[in-house]
Motif scaffolding. Sequence first.
Motif, mmCIF file in Angstrom:
data_model
loop_
_atom_site.group_PDB
_atom_site.id
_atom_site.type_symbol
_atom_site.label_atom_id
_atom_site.label_comp_id
_atom_site.label_asym_id
_atom_site.label_seq_id
_atom_site.Cartn_x
_atom_site.Cartn_y
_atom_site.Cartn_z
ATOM 1 N N VAL A 51 4.025 9.489 -2.631
ATOM 2 C CA VAL A 51 4.795 9.811 -1.421
ATOM 3 C C VAL A 51 4.097 9.337 -0.151
ATOM 4 N N GLU A 52 2.814 8.975 -0.261
ATOM 5 C CA GLU A 52 2.098 8.526 0.947
ATOM 6 C C GLU A 52 2.272 7.020 1.122
ATOM 7 N N LYS A 57 1.123 1.004 0.364
ATOM 8 C CA LYS A 57 0.847 -0.259 1.062
ATOM 9 C C LYS A 57 -0.527 -0.823 0.648
ATOM 10 N N THR A 58 -1.519 0.052 0.652
ATOM 11 C CA THR A 58 -2.882 -0.379 0.303
ATOM 12 C C THR A 58 -2.922 -0.962 -1.109
ATOM 13 N N LEU A 59 -2.300 -0.263 -2.045
ATOM 14 C CA LEU A 59 -2.338 -0.739 -3.437
ATOM 15 C C LEU A 59 -1.598 -2.066 -3.573
ATOM 16 N N ASN A 60 -0.439 -2.167 -2.939
ATOM 17 C CA ASN A 60 0.328 -3.411 -3.066
ATOM 18 C C ASN A 60 -0.353 -4.584 -2.366
ATOM 19 N N ALA A 80 -1.427 -7.836 -14.252
ATOM 20 C CA ALA A 80 -0.824 -7.334 -15.495
ATOM 21 C C ALA A 80 0.538 -6.673 -15.221
ATOM 22 N N GLY A 81 1.011 -6.718 -13.964
ATOM 23 C CA GLY A 81 2.358 -6.206 -13.666
ATOM 24 C C GLY A 81 2.375 -4.915 -12.874
ATOM 25 N N PHE A 82 1.193 -4.446 -12.430
ATOM 26 C CA PHE A 82 1.161 -3.178 -11.686
ATOM 27 C C PHE A 82 1.700 -3.348 -10.267
ATOM 28 N N HIS A 83 2.515 -2.386 -9.842
ATOM 29 C CA HIS A 83 2.840 -2.293 -8.418
ATOM 30 C C HIS A 83 3.059 -0.826 -8.075
ATOM 31 N N ALA A 84 2.978 -0.529 -6.757
ATOM 32 C CA ALA A 84 3.172 0.855 -6.307
ATOM 33 C C ALA A 84 4.474 0.952 -5.533
ATOM 34 N N THR A 85 5.045 2.151 -5.534
ATOM 35 C CA THR A 85 6.309 2.347 -4.815
ATOM 36 C C THR A 85 6.481 3.814 -4.430
ATOM 37 N N ALA A 86 7.340 4.036 -3.434
ATOM 38 C CA ALA A 86 7.718 5.409 -3.090
ATOM 39 C C ALA A 86 9.184 5.633 -3.457
ATOM 40 N N ASP A 87 9.751 4.658 -4.160
ATOM 41 C CA ASP A 87 11.183 4.691 -4.468
ATOM 42 C C ASP A 87 11.406 5.269 -5.877
ATOM 43 N N CYS A 100 0.803 13.185 -12.148
ATOM 44 C CA CYS A 100 -0.605 13.507 -11.800
ATOM 45 C C CYS A 100 -0.666 13.933 -10.333
ATOM 46 N N VAL A 101 0.029 14.983 -9.974
ATOM 47 C CA VAL A 101 0.046 15.414 -8.565
ATOM 48 C C VAL A 101 -0.819 16.667 -8.395
#
Length: 448
Positions: A51-52, A57-60, A80-87, A100-101
């Motif tokens: 949610v942050e 942004k940092t990870l992407n 390897a296909g990793f990306h982050a999202t808030a969607d 894992c919250v």
Amino acid sequence: MTTVTESRLAGLKEKIESRQALIGIVGMGYVGLPLALLFSGERFKVTGFDVEPEKVKTLNAGNSYIVRILPAEIQAAQRAGFHATADYSEIARMDAVIICVPTPLDEHQEPDLSFVTGTVESIAPWLHEGQLVVLESTTYPGTTEEIVVPLLESGNRQGLKASRALDEPGLHVAFSPEREDPGNETVARHDIPKVVGGCGPAATQLASALYGSIFRRVVPVSSPSAAEMTKLLENIYRCVNIALVNELKQLTMRMGIDIHEVIDAAKTKPFGFQAFYPGPGLGGHCIPIDPFYLSWKAKQFDFRTRFIELAGEINTAMPYFVIEQTAAGLNEQCKSIKGSKVLVLGVAYKRDIDDLRESPSLTIIELLREKGAIVAYNDPFFATVGRGRHYDLNMTNTPLDNLGQYDAVLIVTDHTSYDYPAIVAQSQLVIDTRNATKGIDSPKIVRC
Ligand SMILES: NC(=O)c1ccc[n+]([C@@H]2O[C@H](COP(=O)([O-])OP(=O)(O)OC[C@H]3O[C@@H](n4cnc5c(N)ncnc54)[C@H](O)[C@@H]3O)[C@@H](O)[C@H]2O)c1
């Protein structure tokens, strides 16, 4: 004859084995991000949800916000296909979703499950038949069955229920505790056996297959509650044993016996003894908090968890004991805490990590300030210390020089980068709460 559900189950297992399963991890923190990297390292395509927006942004951008995770590791995961999202709509594409919250305590020291319920409500609308949902957040026994499953069932758009039998369709829901020990380089994460308890046999089988692909050993238990309780037993065991040595330290100090010498001798026994070490108080997201999840739940069963309460009492009093020892050390030099300049070494809750949560240093700094000391801190992991749960300090890291200017230097966190003989040599008085000055013989040291 194989039922439709059984063949779907076999299908998902096959996807896991062939690394085609898409994995969503909700919560890109100290637990979720390393887990995402473990799966990526095994060629799974992982989506990290958080949610942050800053973290996403940092990870992407291929960067990291956790010191022990290098940007190169994030970039390898991206390849390897990793990306982050808030969607959250991306949950619909996932085969497995791992939560894992945080699970903190609220202001009344009671479980705050709002992050878990918030997450479950957010993912529920996007879930589809046959998906695996695993909760990893530490919590009291009953959370998965009593809180997570009802919210998943009421919130999803297809009216899906948690599958309870092998041939029953629906969602596969399980609990699997995270057992990591941050900063402990002696055991690789994939060597820590993974305990898994599903709401039904299919969930246990699927979660075992999933974790079996990255952990050397999976330990299935009969229910989510058994898995939830396993994690609490482990942390309560630590909490109670640390309280025991903290109490014995106070006694042995009066008796003129060195508790560390005693522990070192006791641990030569090849059976029946495990060494725990005294310190300035508990810290971190787990040991000071998790036991109280069980105490709270126990009240529903008209049961008082006296060991947990007593251990909590002793451990919570440790920062006050450190202040008493500091006052005594200054007193020997005809000084009072009021007006003294004190440097606190280490604000992280334990050695060599960049985590401040529940750190005893924060309480110690506040207590010193309340008593009129002029307090500075040094910690290679924190340029500033602002405000957070239970603290509001607004401090900036002080360089580790001119130590003679301080009336006392207080070692609260024994980072390995510190040169302890040099610190003792340059300081007027050293209060050592971690036995970091072991082997250094100096009248300037107060070990407590
Ligand atoms: N840190 C440890 O060493 C450790 C070890 C064992 C178990 N645990 C347990 O693991 C759980 C997670 O701990 P952590 O240390 O990773 O916490 P953390 O605070 O480092 O990370 C949690 C992440 O979840 C995100 N988040 C919060 N609500 C969200 C939501 N609704 N949707 C998506 N993301 C959300 C936060 O932004 C944060 O990035 C806790 O239950 C903790 O007790 C932690």
